[in-house]
Design an enzyme around this catalytic site. Structure first.
Site, PDB file in Angstrom:
ATOM      1  N   GLU A  63      -0.304  41.053  40.743  1.00 35.40           N
ATOM      2  CA  GLU A  63       0.864  40.711  39.938  1.00 35.40           C
ATOM      3  C   GLU A  63       2.021  40.764  40.872  1.00 35.40           C
ATOM      4  O   GLU A  63       2.213  41.426  41.809  1.00 35.40           O
ATOM      5  CB  GLU A  63       0.723  41.892  38.956  1.00 35.40           C
ATOM      6  N   PHE A  64       3.080  40.107  40.484  1.00 36.90           N
ATOM      7  CA  PHE A  64       4.524  39.966  41.052  1.00 36.90           C
ATOM      8  C   PHE A  64       5.304  40.338  39.779  1.00 36.90           C
ATOM      9  O   PHE A  64       6.216  39.557  39.636  1.00 36.90           O
ATOM     10  CB  PHE A  64       4.622  38.641  41.799  1.00 36.90           C
ATOM     11  N   LYS A 115       8.454  42.748  38.402  1.00 40.63           N
ATOM     12  CA  LYS A 115       9.751  43.451  38.680  1.00 40.63           C
ATOM     13  C   LYS A 115       9.690  44.602  37.405  1.00 40.63           C
ATOM     14  O   LYS A 115      10.079  44.306  36.381  1.00 40.63           O
ATOM     15  CB  LYS A 115      10.924  42.887  38.605  1.00 40.63           C
ATOM     16  N   LYS A 130       0.026  39.876  48.201  1.00 41.42           N
ATOM     17  CA  LYS A 130       0.606  40.824  47.500  1.00 41.42           C
ATOM     18  C   LYS A 130       1.348  41.887  48.252  1.00 41.42           C
ATOM     19  O   LYS A 130       2.607  42.437  48.063  1.00 41.42           O
ATOM     20  CB  LYS A 130      -0.291  41.652  46.487  1.00 41.42           C
ATOM     21  N   ASN A 162       5.622  42.599  48.995  1.00 43.06           N
ATOM     22  CA  ASN A 162       6.440  44.008  48.849  1.00 43.06           C
ATOM     23  C   ASN A 162       6.815  44.446  50.144  1.00 43.06           C
ATOM     24  O   ASN A 162       7.820  45.079  50.271  1.00 43.06           O
ATOM     25  CB  ASN A 162       5.597  44.774  48.069  1.00 43.06           C
ATOM     26  N   CYS A 184       5.568  50.823  43.751  1.00 45.56           N
ATOM     27  CA  CYS A 184       4.959  49.677  44.618  1.00 45.56           C
ATOM     28  C   CYS A 184       5.562  49.675  46.066  1.00 45.56           C
ATOM     29  O   CYS A 184       4.622  49.605  46.921  1.00 45.56           O
ATOM     30  CB  CYS A 184       5.424  48.179  43.958  1.00 45.56           C
TER      31      CYS A 184
END
Length: 442
Positions: A154-155, A157, A210, A214, A266
């Site tokens: 998942e990306f 915010k 992923k 980050n 994250c």
């Protein structure tokens, strides 16, 4: 399509609600009966703009359901999402016990082909571990059933997760299996109407993507904070520097805002986990360690500036310090690794009291700290200033950007602002007699 999603935390709930929103039939599962009861009553365990309405609409229209019944969830769908937490272990590596527990549950109940999708943020090699666990359980059962394991990171915010999911920049799918790829393409077809956003790759590359994303963003933040600290010593203005480098399209303006450090669920965890992965493969990754070290140091910058103003930390004993912003960023109630928590702990250690306000994170603050004589949670931002000796700003909520400075002056004992998000103009406040300290500006 029918989908089952294990985990009703941040990732699982947003994923389930948004996939239901485009027409899929989704069952979300959790072992926490209390959380499932809340969701079935229309109450959300997280605060995320726009999510409550989507959940309510899709529950009412029968596309979204919540349960603790694992057998029901496994039987419901061919595609099984794993969206449970991967908290940092003692050594900083990701704890995969919950991910593997879901894999085992699916394997114990499945009766036909399944696509098991890792949506949780996991280290490279996790898909192999999931595959091994599922195979072992199926072997115990004497069941020769086909399955594929897919990485689909998942990306999202926090504070903009609904928009990020419904209008994604990219959809990463890691799989070498043609059948799984075809099902995942069909699943995400509603998000590719205007142009193709799906990027297919091998599983390990998807898992690394992923963490790489980050870690890159965290690196930009720590780099700017390093420059900000240098700018203060050199007599430069980091905000001018930011404009100067951000105008270069190779750099851009995203994530180059200096401040009092990053937090959340994250960045801190993923930088640590990627560093731990480097250690496990025998590769030295000094940059990752530096990113984390800079951020940990930066979280102490507000307390350092405050202590310096009062002539030392020992002089903060008995004072009341107001804090605006408790969540790690705006538009969320998430306080995991928040800079505010570092500041609060330091103030209490120095013998100071805290009077705080956040637009949405007050209940989370009560959950974390409980009732304390040295913590007052105010009804609004100005009430938090009443009788306080100084104000510290930790989160850049919109309502803090243009306050009534006369009202602030009337409430505070002294006109002192320690601004961890560079919200105000230093010349203007100093002309009005404020002692104003920001990050990277003199």
């Amino acid at each position: 399509m029918k989908l089952s999603i294990f985990g009703t935390g941040y990732v699982g709930l947003v994923t389930g609600a948004c996939l239901a929103e485009v027409g899929h039939n989704v069952v979300c599962l959790d072992i926490d009966q209390g959380k499932i009861d809340w969701l079935n009553q229309g109450k959300l365990p997280i605060w995320e703009p726009g999510l409550e309405a989507i959940v309510a609409r899709n529950v009412a229209e029968g596309r979204l359901a919540f349960t603790t019944d694992i057998a029901r969830g496994v039987a419901h769908a061919q595609i099984q999402f794993i969206a449970v937490g991967t908290p940092p272990d003692e050594d900083g590596s990701a704890d995969l016990q919950y991910v593997l527990a879901v894999a085992e549950s699916v394997a114990r109940h499945m009766q036909a082909y399944k696509v098991i999708v890792n949506k949780s943020t996991v280290p490279v090699g996790t898909a192999d571990k999931v595959r091994e666990r599922v195979s072992a359980v199926l072997a115990e059962r004497g069941a020769d059933l086909p399955f594929d394991v897919v990485s689909n990171p998942e990306f999202l915010k926090e504070g903009a997760a609904v928009g990020d999911f419904l209008k994604p920049d990219r959809i990463i799918i890691g799989s070498e299996a043609d059948k799984a790829r075809a099902l995942m393409r069909e699943l995400y077809e509603p998000f590719n109407r205007n142009h193709e956003r799906t990027v297919f790759m091998d599983v390990r590359s998807a898992e690394l993507t992923k963490y790489a994303a980050n870690a890159m963003l965290a690196t930009k933040i720590s780099f700017m904070n390093e420059l900000a600290n240098m700018a203060e010593i050199l007599g430069a203005d980091i905000e001018e520097v930011r404009k100067g480098i951000g105008s270069d399209p190779r750099i851009g303006y995203h994530f180059i805002y200096p401040g009092c450090g990053y937090g959340g669920s994250c960045f801190p965890k993923d930088v640590q986990a990627l560093g731990r992965t480097a250690d496990q493969i025998g590769y030295e990754a000094p940059l990752l360690k530096a990113v984390e070290a800079v951020n940990n140091r930066q979280k102490g910058v507000l307390f350092s500036k405050l202590a310096r103003h009062f002539g030392g930390a020992e002089n903060l004993a008995g004072k009341t310090i107001a804090i605006w912003g408790l969540a790690f960023k705006p538009n969320t109630d998430d306080m995991r690794e928040a800079p505010s928590r570092t500041l609060i702990d330091a103030l209490w250690a120095a013998g100071a009291k805290v009077s705080a306000f956040d637009p949405v994170a007050m209940e989370e603050t009560r959950r974390i700290y409980g009732a304390r004589d040295d913590l007052q949670l105010a009804r609004d931002k100005y009430a938090a200033l009443e009788g306080a000796d100084a104000l510290c700003i930790c989160t850049e909520w919109q309502q803090f950007r243009a306050p009534d400075f006369d009202e602030m002056q009337n409430r505070l004992k002294e006109k002192i602002v320690i601004d961890g998000r560079n919200l105000y103009s230093p010349p203007r406040l100093r002309e009005d007699g404020w002692s104003y300290y920001s990050v990277g500006r003199v």
